[in-house]
Write a protein that holds these residues in place. Structure first.
Motif, PDB file in Angstrom:
ATOM      1  N   ILE A  15      -4.674  -0.863 -11.714  1.00 19.52           N
ATOM      2  CA  ILE A  15      -5.027  -2.065 -12.484  1.00 19.52           C
ATOM      3  C   ILE A  15      -4.320  -3.320 -11.932  1.00 19.52           C
ATOM      4  N   PRO A  16      -2.975  -3.285 -11.730  1.00 10.15           N
ATOM      5  CA  PRO A  16      -2.338  -4.503 -11.186  1.00 10.15           C
ATOM      6  C   PRO A  16      -2.932  -4.935  -9.844  1.00 10.15           C
ATOM      7  N   LEU A  17      -3.387  -3.949  -9.053  1.00 12.10           N
ATOM      8  CA  LEU A  17      -3.932  -4.303  -7.733  1.00 12.10           C
ATOM      9  C   LEU A  17      -5.330  -4.906  -7.859  1.00 12.10           C
TER      10      LEU A  17
ATOM     11  N   SER B 274       2.945  -2.691  -2.513  1.00 13.67           N
ATOM     12  CA  SER B 274       2.163  -1.536  -2.984  1.00 13.67           C
ATOM     13  C   SER B 274       0.726  -1.619  -2.464  1.00 13.67           C
ATOM     14  N   ALA B 275       0.173  -2.842  -2.416  1.00 14.84           N
ATOM     15  CA  ALA B 275      -1.191  -3.007  -1.873  1.00 14.84           C
ATOM     16  C   ALA B 275      -1.200  -2.618  -0.390  1.00 14.84           C
ATOM     17  N   LEU B 276      -0.160  -3.010   0.337  1.00 15.15           N
ATOM     18  CA  LEU B 276      -0.077  -2.677   1.767  1.00 15.15           C
ATOM     19  C   LEU B 276       0.060  -1.166   1.969  1.00 15.15           C
ATOM     20  N   VAL B 277       0.888  -0.539   1.129  1.00 16.74           N
ATOM     21  CA  VAL B 277       1.120   0.908   1.257  1.00 16.74           C
ATOM     22  C   VAL B 277      -0.197   1.677   1.070  1.00 16.74           C
ATOM     23  N   LEU B 278      -0.979   1.275   0.039  1.00 24.50           N
ATOM     24  CA  LEU B 278      -2.230   1.989  -0.229  1.00 24.50           C
ATOM     25  C   LEU B 278      -3.272   1.708   0.862  1.00 24.50           C
ATOM     26  N   THR B 279      -3.239   0.501   1.423  1.00 25.38           N
ATOM     27  CA  THR B 279      -4.151   0.183   2.529  1.00 25.38           C
ATOM     28  C   THR B 279      -3.778   1.021   3.749  1.00 25.38           C
ATOM     29  N   TYR B 280      -2.471   1.109   3.995  1.00 22.42           N
ATOM     30  CA  TYR B 280      -1.979   1.920   5.114  1.00 22.42           C
ATOM     31  C   TYR B 280      -2.431   3.375   4.941  1.00 22.42           C
TER      32      TYR B 280
ATOM     33  N   THR C 221      -9.565   6.561  -2.293  1.00 18.41           N
ATOM     34  CA  THR C 221      -9.542   6.890  -3.719  1.00 18.41           C
ATOM     35  C   THR C 221      -9.637   5.572  -4.489  1.00 18.41           C
ATOM     36  N   PRO C 222      -9.887   5.610  -5.820  1.00 18.76           N
ATOM     37  CA  PRO C 222      -9.967   4.352  -6.567  1.00 18.76           C
ATOM     38  C   PRO C 222      -8.715   3.483  -6.414  1.00 18.76           C
ATOM     39  N   SER C 223      -7.527   4.115  -6.418  1.00 15.83           N
ATOM     40  CA  SER C 223      -6.306   3.301  -6.299  1.00 15.83           C
ATOM     41  C   SER C 223      -6.174   2.713  -4.898  1.00 15.83           C
ATOM     42  N   GLU C 224      -6.554   3.511  -3.891  1.00 15.57           N
ATOM     43  CA  GLU C 224      -6.510   2.969  -2.524  1.00 15.57           C
ATOM     44  C   GLU C 224      -7.517   1.837  -2.377  1.00 15.57           C
ATOM     45  N   THR C 225      -8.670   1.983  -3.045  1.00 13.35           N
ATOM     46  CA  THR C 225      -9.672   0.918  -3.007  1.00 13.35           C
ATOM     47  C   THR C 225      -9.084  -0.359  -3.585  1.00 13.35           C
ATOM     48  N   ALA C 226      -8.305  -0.205  -4.665  1.00 13.74           N
ATOM     49  CA  ALA C 226      -7.696  -1.382  -5.298  1.00 13.74           C
ATOM     50  C   ALA C 226      -6.729  -2.058  -4.335  1.00 13.74           C
ATOM     51  N   GLY C 227      -5.883  -1.259  -3.673  1.00 12.22           N
ATOM     52  CA  GLY C 227      -4.927  -1.817  -2.709  1.00 12.22           C
ATOM     53  C   GLY C 227      -5.630  -2.470  -1.540  1.00 12.22           C
ATOM     54  N   LEU C 228      -6.638  -1.757  -1.010  1.00  9.61           N
ATOM     55  CA  LEU C 228      -7.401  -2.275   0.126  1.00  9.61           C
ATOM     56  C   LEU C 228      -8.130  -3.565  -0.262  1.00  9.61           C
ATOM     57  N   GLY C 229      -8.724  -3.570  -1.464  1.00  9.90           N
ATOM     58  CA  GLY C 229      -9.442  -4.756  -1.941  1.00  9.90           C
ATOM     59  C   GLY C 229      -8.515  -5.953  -2.054  1.00  9.90           C
ATOM     60  N   ALA C 230      -7.303  -5.709  -2.584  1.00  2.82           N
ATOM     61  CA  ALA C 230      -6.338  -6.815  -2.737  1.00  2.82           C
ATOM     62  C   ALA C 230      -5.940  -7.369  -1.370  1.00  2.82           C
TER      63      ALA C 230
ATOM     64  N   THR D 247      -1.152  11.924   3.901  1.00  4.52           N
ATOM     65  CA  THR D 247      -0.811  10.798   3.021  1.00  4.52           C
ATOM     66  C   THR D 247      -0.091  11.367   1.808  1.00  4.52           C
ATOM     67  N   ASP D 248       1.121  11.881   2.042  1.00  2.00           N
ATOM     68  CA  ASP D 248       1.814  12.549   0.936  1.00  2.00           C
ATOM     69  C   ASP D 248       2.780  11.640   0.194  1.00  2.00           C
ATOM     70  N   TRP D 249       3.128  10.509   0.766  1.00  2.00           N
ATOM     71  CA  TRP D 249       4.139   9.686   0.106  1.00  2.00           C
ATOM     72  C   TRP D 249       3.600   8.369  -0.461  1.00  2.00           C
ATOM     73  N   GLN D 250       2.422   7.961   0.008  1.00  2.00           N
ATOM     74  CA  GLN D 250       1.946   6.618  -0.336  1.00  2.00           C
ATOM     75  C   GLN D 250       1.712   6.409  -1.829  1.00  2.00           C
ATOM     76  N   ASP D 251       1.033   7.368  -2.484  1.00  2.00           N
ATOM     77  CA  ASP D 251       0.742   7.192  -3.912  1.00  2.00           C
ATOM     78  C   ASP D 251       2.037   7.060  -4.713  1.00  2.00           C
TER      79      ASP D 251
END
Lengths: 449, 168
Positions: A62-64, B30-36, A254-263, B48-52
Motif C-alpha cells: 500500500i505505501p508503495l 523498499s521500492a528499489l529493493v522490490l524492483t531489484y 508479485t503484487p508487492s513487487e509490482t507496487a515497488g516497480l511502479g513507484a 529472491t529470498d531476502w527482498q520481501d
C-alpha cells in the motif's frame, strides 16, 4: 454473545465519535475488551499481533502504491493527460465533459487515489469546463464522480485490503474491477454527453430568444499538429500503466513487487519527462506518501487487532450467525448489507469499513451463494458512493479546495446524478454478474482452480 | 507554548524531522529493493529470498517511526462530527479526554513493544525464513516509534491543559 457484540459496537461508536483518531479508537476498544473479557496473557501479545498482521508484504504494498500515486499526482502529468484528451475529443458533442471522465479514469488507474485524481484533473478540468459554459455543479459533479474510479480500477488500495480481509486473490479482484470500472466510465460519459446537449440546447434557445451569448456556443477547432504535439507527454504514462499491468499479470512480478516497480518507474518518468529528480523536488513527494501511508497503516494495523478481538470473543461469528438466522431472501440480504455499508460510509473511510465489517458480512454472503470477488466489487462501488455523498464525501471537499467559488450546494446537487448512476451500475452488476467476473475468469480460469 | 514545555517541543521536533528523513529514505529503498527483486529473478536468475523481508522491515520501521510526526499536526484522522455541535467548554473537556486516552493507549503499546523487543534481543529471535534476520530490528523500531508517539501526545495534552487554564 450477541449482547457482548452489542456492547462492543456501542463502545466503539462512543469512542470513535469522541473524536479520537480512528486508529487509536480501534486500538483502545480492542485493548479494553482484551482486559475485561480475554485471558490476561492476551494483553502481552498485543504488539506481536499488530506486528504480525502488519508485516504482510501484500498489505505493505500500500505505501508503495501511494508513493507511485504521489509521484504522478504531484507532477503535471494530470494536467497534460487532461489537455491531450480534451484536444483529441474536441469534435465529439460533449467531448470536453467526456474527456474529463476519461482523464479521471486513466489518472485514477495510474495514481490509485480518488482525492489525488480529483485534485489533479479538477484543477485543470473544472476551470476549462466552466470557461466553456458548463454549469459549475455539472463540472464539479463530473470530477468528483470521476475521481471515485480510483478505488475501483486497479491498483486499488481498497481492493488490497478486501483481498487480505476476505482471503481472496488480489489479481482476480484487480481484474474484476476493470469491467465495472469501464461500465461506470461509460455511464458517466453518456450522462456527460446528455447533460451537455441539454445545457447546449438551453443556451441555443436563450440566444435565439434574447440574443444571450454563451460560451457553450463557441466552437474551438484544433489542428492535427496541435493534437500530435500533445502526445509525447502522455504516452510514457500510459506505457507505465500498461507496463505495470503486464508485469503483474504476465507473471513477472508479485503484487508487492509490482507496487515497488511502479513507484520506481513513476519516479523515473517524472524525472525524464518533467525534470523532477533533485532531492528538494522529490522530498515533498516522499513526505506526502509517507504521511498518508503512516495514517492509513496505523488504521489498518489497529483494525486488524480490533478484528482479532472480535473473532476471539466470537462476536463476528455471533453477528454473522444472527444475520443468517434472519432468513432474509438472498437479494434482500445483499440489499441490507449494502445499505449498512452506505451508512457506515457516512462516517468511516473505506479502509476501516472493510476491515471492521468483512469478518461479519462475508459468512452470510457466502452462505447465500454469492461470489466473494463479485461482492468485493459491489462493496467497493458502494464505498465509492460514500466518497461523493454528504455528510463526509471526501471528494466533495477536495473539489471545494480546487474550486472554492462553487457553492457547496451546487457541488452536492452536481454529484447526485452520479450517485444515481453508481446505484444503476450496482443493479446492472447484480443482474449481469459477468460484468465483474468474466474478465478474471477468462484470464485466470474459474475461481478455485 | 509554556516555557517549561519548550525543550520537550524542540527535542520532539528534531526527532520527528530526523524520523521523516529516515522514513523517506526507507520508503524509497523498499521500492528499489522490490524492483531489484523482479530484475534479479528474471535477468540474473538469482533467488529472491531476502527482498520481501527487507522491504517489510523498511516499511514497518518507517511507518512506526513517522507516527509521532503525523500526530504532531494531528494527521491521524478521526470523526470530528460532534466537535462542531458541542459548547466550547464541553469541547475542551472532550479534547483533553481524547488526548488522555490516546496517551494511555500509546504508552501501553510502547511498553509492550519494548517488552517484545527485549525478548527478541535476549532470545536472539529471528524470522523463520532462510535469510533469518533478527526480529529485534522491527520490534525496536516499533517500540521507539510508539514511545515517540506517546511523548508527542503527552506534549499535546500538556498544551491542552495550558490553553484550558488560560480560557475564561
Amino acid at each position: 454473545m450477541l449482547a457482548l457484540g452489542l456492547l462492543f459496537g456501542a463502545v466503539t461508536l462512543i469512542v470513535m465519535f469522541s473524536g479520537m483518531p480512528i486508529a487509536f479508537s480501534l486500538g483502545v476498544v480492542a485493548v479494553g475488551f482484551m482486559y475485561f473479557f480475554m485471558p490476561s496473557a492476551s494483553l502481552d501479545t498485543v504488539t506481536q499481533n499488530v506486528y504480525e498482521e502488519m508485516a504482510s508484504i501484500t498489505l505493505l504494498s500500500i505505501p508503495l502504491f501511494i508513493l507511485k500515486g504521489a509521484a504522478i499526482g504531484k507532477s503535471p502529468a494530470g494536467r497534460d493527460l487532461y489537455l491531450a484528451l480534451h484536444v483529441w475529443m474536441s469534435k465529439v458533442p460533449g467531448g470536453l465533459g467526456i474527456a474529463n471522465v476519461f482523464a479521471c479514469a486513466l489518472f485514477a488507474a495510474m495514481a490509485g487515489s480518488s482525492p489525488a485524481t480529483c485534485s489533479a484533473i479538477g484543477s485543470a478540468g473544472i476551470p476549462e469546463m466552466r470557461r466553456r459554459g458548463y454549469s459549475p455543479g455539472f463540472a464539479a459533479g463530473i470530477i468528483a464522480a470521476g475521481g471515485t474510479l480510483g478505488i475501483l480500477l486497479p491498483p486499488s488500495i481498497t481492493m488490497i485490503l478486501y483481498a487480505v480481509a476476505a482471503e481472496q486473490s488480489l489479481g482476480r479482484l484487480f481484474l474484476a474491477g476493470i469491467g465495472p470500472g469501464v461500465l461506470l466510465v461509460a455511464l458517466f460519459a453518456f450522462y456527460a454527453a446528455y447533460r451537455y446537449r441539454k445545457e447546449h440546447r438551453a443556451a441555443q434557445a436563450a440566444y435565439t430568444a434574447h440574443g444571450t451569448e454563451s460560451a457553450y456556443l463557441d466552437d474551438t477547432v484544433y489542428t492535427a499538429r496541435e493534437k500530435f504535439e500533445m502526445l509525447p507527454r502522455v504516452v510514457p504514462f500510459v506505457v507505465l500503466l500498461i507496463g505495470v499491468m503486464v508485469a503483474l499479470y504476465g507473471g513477472y512480478a508479485t503484487p508487492s513487487e509490482t507496487a515497488g516497480l511502479g513507484a520506481v518507474l513513476a519516479l523515473a518518468l517524472i524525472a525524464l519527462v518533467y525534470g523532477i529528480w533533485r532531492p528538494r523536488d522529490l522530498s515533498p513527494i516522499l513526505a506526502s506518501a509517507l504521511r498518508e501511508s503512516t495514517m492509513l497503516m496505523f488504521i489498518i494495523g489497529m483494525s486488524l487487532l480490533y478484528s482479532y478481538v472480535m473473532s476471539y470473543l466470537h462476536i463476528s461469528q455471533a453477528a454473522a450467525a444472527w444475520i443468517v438466522a434472519l432468513h432474509l431472501t438472498k437479494w434482500l440480504l445483499l440489499a441490507t448489507i449494502l445499505l449498512l455499508v452506505v451508512v457506515l460510509g457516512f462516517f468511516l473511510p473505506p479502509v476501516s469499513i472493510i476491515l471492521m465489517t468483512v469478518p461479519i458480512l462475508l459468512p452470510p454472503i457466502k452462505a447465500a451463494g454469492f461470489d466473494l470477488v463479485w461482492f468485493g466489487i459491489l462493496m467497493t462501488i458502494v464505498m465509492e458512493m460514500g466518497l461523493i455523498h454528504p455528510p463526509v464525501g471526501l471528494n466533495i471537499f477536495v473539489i471545494r479546495n480546487v474550486a472554492p467559488d462553487i457553492p457547496l450546494r451546487d457541488v452536492i446537487f452536481g454529484v447526485f446524478p452520479f450517485v444515481g448512476l453508481m446505484a444503476l451500475a450496482i443493479v446492472l452488476i447484480c443482474l449481469v454478474p459477468g460484468i465483474a467476473t468474466w474478465f478474471p475468469n477468462a484470464l485466470m480460469g474459474p475461481p478455485g482452480r | 507554548m509554556a516555557p517549561w514545555l519548550a525543550p520537550l517541543d524542540r527535542v520532539l521536533r528534531l526527532l520527528n524531522r530526523t524520523a521523516i528523513v529516515i522514513g523517506m529514505v526507507a520508503l524509497f529503498a523498499s521500492a528499489l529493493v522490490l524492483t531489484y527483486s523482479v530484475f534479479s529473478r528474471y535477468f540474473w536468475k538469482s533467488a529472491t529470498d531476502w527482498q520481501d523481508e527487507a522491504a517489510v522491515f523498511l516499511l514497518v520501521g518507517s511507518i512506526f517511526l513517522c507516527g509521532a510526526y503525523v500526530q504532531s499536526f494531528r494527521g491521524h484522522v478521526g470523526i470530528e462530527a460532534i466537535a462542531s455541535i458541542l459548547p466550547p467548554a464541553v469541547n475542551r473537556v472532550r479534547m483533553v479526554f481524547v488526548d488522555l486516552l490516546t496517551f494511555l493507549f500509546c504508552t501501553f503499546f510502547a511498553w509492550k513493544s519494548w517488552t517484545l523487543f527485549h525478548e527478541a534481543w535476549v532470545d536472539r529471535q529471528t524470522t523463520s525464513s532462510t535469510w533469518a534476520p533478527p526480529l529485534s530490528i522491527p520490534y525496536g523500531l516499533m517500540a521507539f516509534g510508539m514511545s515517540l508517539l506517546a511523548l508527542q501526545v503527552l506534549l499535546q495534552l500538556f498544551a491542552q491543559f495550558e490553553r484550558g487554564g488560560r480560557a475564561p
